[in-house]
Design an enzyme around this catalytic site. Structure first.
Site, PDB file in Angstrom:
ATOM      1  N   SER A 182      -0.329 -66.853 -49.454  1.00 54.76           N
ATOM      2  CA  SER A 182      -1.475 -67.449 -48.768  1.00 54.76           C
ATOM      3  C   SER A 182      -2.766 -66.681 -49.017  1.00 54.76           C
ATOM      4  O   SER A 182      -3.834 -67.284 -49.122  1.00 54.76           O
ATOM      5  CB  SER A 182      -1.201 -67.534 -47.260  1.00 54.76           C
ATOM      6  OG  SER A 182      -0.062 -68.309 -46.997  1.00 54.76           O
ATOM      7  N   HIS A 200      -4.987 -64.129 -44.839  1.00 57.34           N
ATOM      8  CA  HIS A 200      -5.859 -65.243 -45.201  1.00 57.34           C
ATOM      9  C   HIS A 200      -7.312 -64.780 -45.297  1.00 57.34           C
ATOM     10  O   HIS A 200      -8.016 -65.086 -46.272  1.00 57.34           O
ATOM     11  CB  HIS A 200      -5.755 -66.363 -44.153  1.00 57.34           C
ATOM     12  CG  HIS A 200      -4.396 -66.951 -44.038  1.00 57.34           C
ATOM     13  ND1 HIS A 200      -4.061 -67.859 -43.043  1.00 57.34           N
ATOM     14  CD2 HIS A 200      -3.277 -66.778 -44.776  1.00 57.34           C
ATOM     15  CE1 HIS A 200      -2.795 -68.221 -43.189  1.00 57.34           C
ATOM     16  NE2 HIS A 200      -2.299 -67.567 -44.220  1.00 57.34           N
TER      17      HIS A 200
END
Length: 382
Positions: free
Chosen positions: A190, A242
């Site tokens: 991610s 993230h």
């Protein structure tokens, strides 16, 4: 010579929704003003064949299969999900709702464990964790996103730039995660994916003049990024990875994805004999953003690595930062304490008591392994 025959025009083409503007030169077959005008598009931006992103998808998939084989649920767990898959069967749904391996298997394969990075000098985990996934659902979500975002970027900018952007962003995501989340392991691509999103945003900003419908493109991209970051406030989602990947990719986009301005391109492809004013390849603001981004990247990674190797926990210096990764509500808790149990044996009876919630349960086991007990503890505490 007729000046009209040698002028440079700009024609707008909308390809795959990118709204790129391509300069075209005008050629006239005769000097007569009545002669028809013929447009010839100048192919100044090379289109690349995307092979690296599909390769990354294959590598992630293969690594997941290897992880499941190492996990070997029938041997290391009391019960398994989809036992017909043999050693590739999944951990019980209560232990891993993503349909995947155990935490211990992920740790063996190279999951990000801050304690091992700092105290056992296993810095390679900052890289290996981005090739591992917690389950089938986790893998599918990331690989579909990588396919949609990565293919377009690699086609436009080539495998070298996008490959570096992906890898460095993934490392940046792991680094920020390690500075804030130190009690649990972390895996997933991610951070690298958010790096690609950040790169798309900075590419739009630095190449602002070549886009039509600029505000619409910017608004759409910002909404997509905001939605994906908002998902990160759910429990068990590493939003620091993230954020770290996004910030790294955003800065790298100014460095890797810069395009020459169209005045320079038009000048380069102008017909022989035409008179044009000298135009620099890049605009001043593009150069300024390039330099500042490179400085921030070098300083940020250097400071981050120093803090990590010193064993710093940035939560000690920022009392509210943990809300960036999880916001507690009446429906879920953001407790990130590692799961542990106390075990009491009486013959073949093992009574496990969860240290986090004081839940207890008795199991009938014959010579259980440590991994099996850890799996039962995880199911009990969740």
């Amino acid at each position: 010579m007729d000046n009209a025959a040698n002028s440079i025009q700009v024609r707008v083409h909308s390809r795959r929704g990118s709204n790129m503007i391509h300069p075209v030169s005008i050629e006239s077959p005769s000097p007569s003003p009545a002669a028809p005008v013929v447009y010839r598009e100048v192919k100044h931006f090379k289109k690349w064949f995307p092979w690296l992103i599909p390769f990354f998808i294959v590598v992630n998939t293969v690594m997941f299969i290897i992880t499941m084989a190492v996990n070997n649920c029938p041997k290391n767990s009391v019960s398994c999900l989809a036992p017909f898959l043999g050693r590739l069967s999944f951990q019980p749904f209560k232990e891993n709702p993503l349909l995947g391996p155990s935490s211990s298997a992920l740790e063996k394969m190279g999951a990000l464990d801050v304690g091992k990075v700092v105290h056992q000098h296993q810095g390679w985990r900052l890289i290996t964790c981005m090739w591992l996934h917690g389950g089938v659902f986790h893998l599918l979500a990331n690989m579909l996103s990588l396919l949609v975002i990565g293919i377009r970027l690699e086609r436009e900018f080539g495998f070298a730039k996008i490959g570096l952007l992906y890898l460095i962003s993934g490392f940046g995501g792991s680094l920020l995660s390690a500075l804030f989340i130190q009690s649990n392991i972390s895996v997933g691509a991610s951070g690298a994916l958010f790096g690609l999103l950040g790169g798309m945003l900075s590419e739009l900003i630095t190449n602002w003049s070549i886009y039509a419908n600029k505000i619409a493109a910017l608004s759409t991209l910002i909404v997509i990024i905001a939605i994906n970051l908002a998902v990160g406030i759910l429990p068990h989602v590493d939003n620091f990875a993230h954020l770290g990947g996004f910030l790294s990719g955003f800065l790298l986009g100014f460095v890797f994805l810069i395009r020459p301005q169209y005045g320079w391109v038009s000048q380069r492809y102008a017909p022989a004999g035409s008179v044009t004013s000298a135009t620099p390849r890049f605009k001043p603001y593009q150069c300024i953003l390039w330099v500042l981004s490179l400085i921030f990247l070098i300083v940020g990674f250097t400071v981050g690595l120093v803090l990590l190797l010193r064993g710093e926990d940035l939560n000690d210096h920022c009392s509210w930062c943990h809300y960036l990764s999880c916001v507690p509500t009446s429906r879920w808790s953001c407790n990130t304490q590692p799961i542990s149990c106390q075990a009491v044996q009486s013959g073949n009876q093992y009574t496990l008591t969860c240290s986090n919630s004081s839940k207890s349960r008795t199991y009938s086991l014959v010579n259980p392994t440590t991994t099996q007990i850890q799996g039962l503890c995880t199911q009990l505490c969740r």
